[in-house]
Scaffold this active site. Structure first.
Site, short mmCIF file in Angstrom:
data_model
loop_
_atom_site.label_atom_id
_atom_site.label_comp_id
_atom_site.label_asym_id
_atom_site.label_seq_id
_atom_site.Cartn_x
_atom_site.Cartn_y
_atom_site.Cartn_z
N CYS A 69 0.86 -1.20 0.00
CA CYS A 69 0.00 0.00 0.00
C CYS A 69 0.89 1.24 0.00
O CYS A 69 0.62 2.22 -0.70
CB CYS A 69 -0.89 0.03 1.24
SG CYS A 69 -1.78 -1.48 1.59
N CYS A 123 -8.12 -2.37 -4.45
CA CYS A 123 -6.68 -2.11 -4.43
C CYS A 123 -5.91 -3.43 -4.45
O CYS A 123 -4.94 -3.58 -5.18
CB CYS A 123 -6.29 -1.32 -3.18
SG CYS A 123 -6.13 0.44 -3.47
#
Lengths: 106, 247
Positions: free
Chosen positions: B163, B208
């Protein structure tokens, strides 16, 4: 889910230009997409929209595919008399929905 | 003198304001979020208001029976995920609502992206709109927070990205045509134009993770809660924007 967000001024002066905003909850499925299994997803859009002010049409619109889900309309009209503004829309499944707002002329 | 300046700079850098995804959105998208009559998230909020006073489950209770008006939950969303003493672990706002449904209303738990859950969590989140996010980071939450921070920096998936690779190191740059946001979870549930609907934080996280070709975390998994906890703590100082609108 709420069917629509309707925004009409509650009070207006006679002859004033008032803005009307409508946000309708609808999937607006364009009919060009396929689901995970490859089957065509049938078209389901709102195809006609009518706004009438004391039974007189002030906006009549035909919608076509390529409009986003939850369509938003903003338009204006001239405040003449106190009364009701009625919104009616029809989708491809034949569902007719009606929403109503009232306006008071000072 | 230079040393002093350097010290001042170093000291000042952690205080640099975070950038909400709102600041990177286009003028039109921001206008949509700012106007409650144009923000489609309010379709769910209005639905939530109807559900609020509808009794459900075997107990025949509505949210209003215990909480009165929704605004009694003002600022609550700004401090979630929060510690739950009974379960001895942090729980998200969605899990909190589900706990209420199961233990007080006698009905079933809902997935974060169920329309009823979206409506209720949007309504509860809205009560904290404009409130600064302050998520506790000490006490029993500390190990879970550390876990979230570790997962945030953990490279994963076929693309082998963490991330942090995008949302810390490359925030503000572009991925394709879109600006990479800092990834603050300050506006969920969120209306995304790409989704053409309201979606939960878990939906965003799933997108994501699938994007980096990794195995997505389940919505109720310890990993998903830890990441949400870390992100809300990281967003501390930003205000809650629920229901936010993003491209």
């Amino acid at each position: 889910m709420a069917r629509a967000l309707i925004n009409v001024p509650k009070i207006a002066r006679k002859g004033e230009l008032v803005e009307i905003r409508v946000l309708i909850n609808h999937v607006m499925e364009p009919g060009h997409r396929r689901d995970a299994m490859g089957a065509a997803i049938p078209r389901d859009i709102i195809h006609s929209f009518v706004c009438s002010y004391n039974d007189e049409d002030v906006l009549r619109a035909d919608f076509f595919p390529a409009m986003s889900a939850n369509p938003y309309l903003a338009f204006s009209t001239i405040a003449r008399d106190s009364g009701s503004i009625v919104f009616t829309w029809t989708d491809d499944q034949g569902v007719v929905q009606t929403e109503r707002a009232t306006i008071t002329i000072l | 003198m230079i040393r002093l300046l350097l010290a001042a700079l170093l000291f000042a850098s952690p205080a640099l304001a975070q950038r909400s995804g709102y600041d990177d959105a286009s003028v039109q998208t921001r206008a949509m979020q700012d106007d409650d009559s144009a923000n489609p998230g309010f379709l769910w909020v209005r639905h939530g208001e109807e559900l609020w006073s509808q009794p459900t489950g075997t107990a025949g209770k509505s949210c209003a029976n215990c909480h009165n008006a929704p605004d009694t939950l003002r600022n609550v969303a700004a401090r979630y995920p929060a510690w739950d003493a009974t379960l001895a672990r942090p729980i998200t706002l969605v899990q909190r609502i589900n706990r209420c449904r199961e233990s007080h209303q006698g009905t079933t738990a809902l997935a974060p992206d169920n329309d009823i859950m979206l409506a209720l969590s949007a309504l509860v989140g809205l009560q904290s709109r404009g409130t600064k996010i302050v998520v506790a980071n000490d006490g029993p939450l500390a190990p879970f927070l550390a876990d979230g921070a570790r997962l945030f920096r953990q490279r994963q998936g076929q693309l082998n990205l963490s991330c942090a690779n995008c949302h810390d190191d490359r925030a503000g740059q572009r991925l394709g045509g879109s600006i990479i946001p800092e990834g603050h979870a300050n506006g969920y549930p969120q209306y995304r134009l790409e989704w053409q609907g309201l979606g939960s934080f878990n939906r965003r996280l799933r997108s994501c993770l699938i994007g980096v070709r990794a195995e997505p975390y389940g919505p109720a998994s310890a990993e998903a809660v830890a990441i949400e906890l870390y992100l809300m703590q990281r967003a501390g100082g930003l205000t809650v924007e629920t229901p936010s609108v993003r491209p």
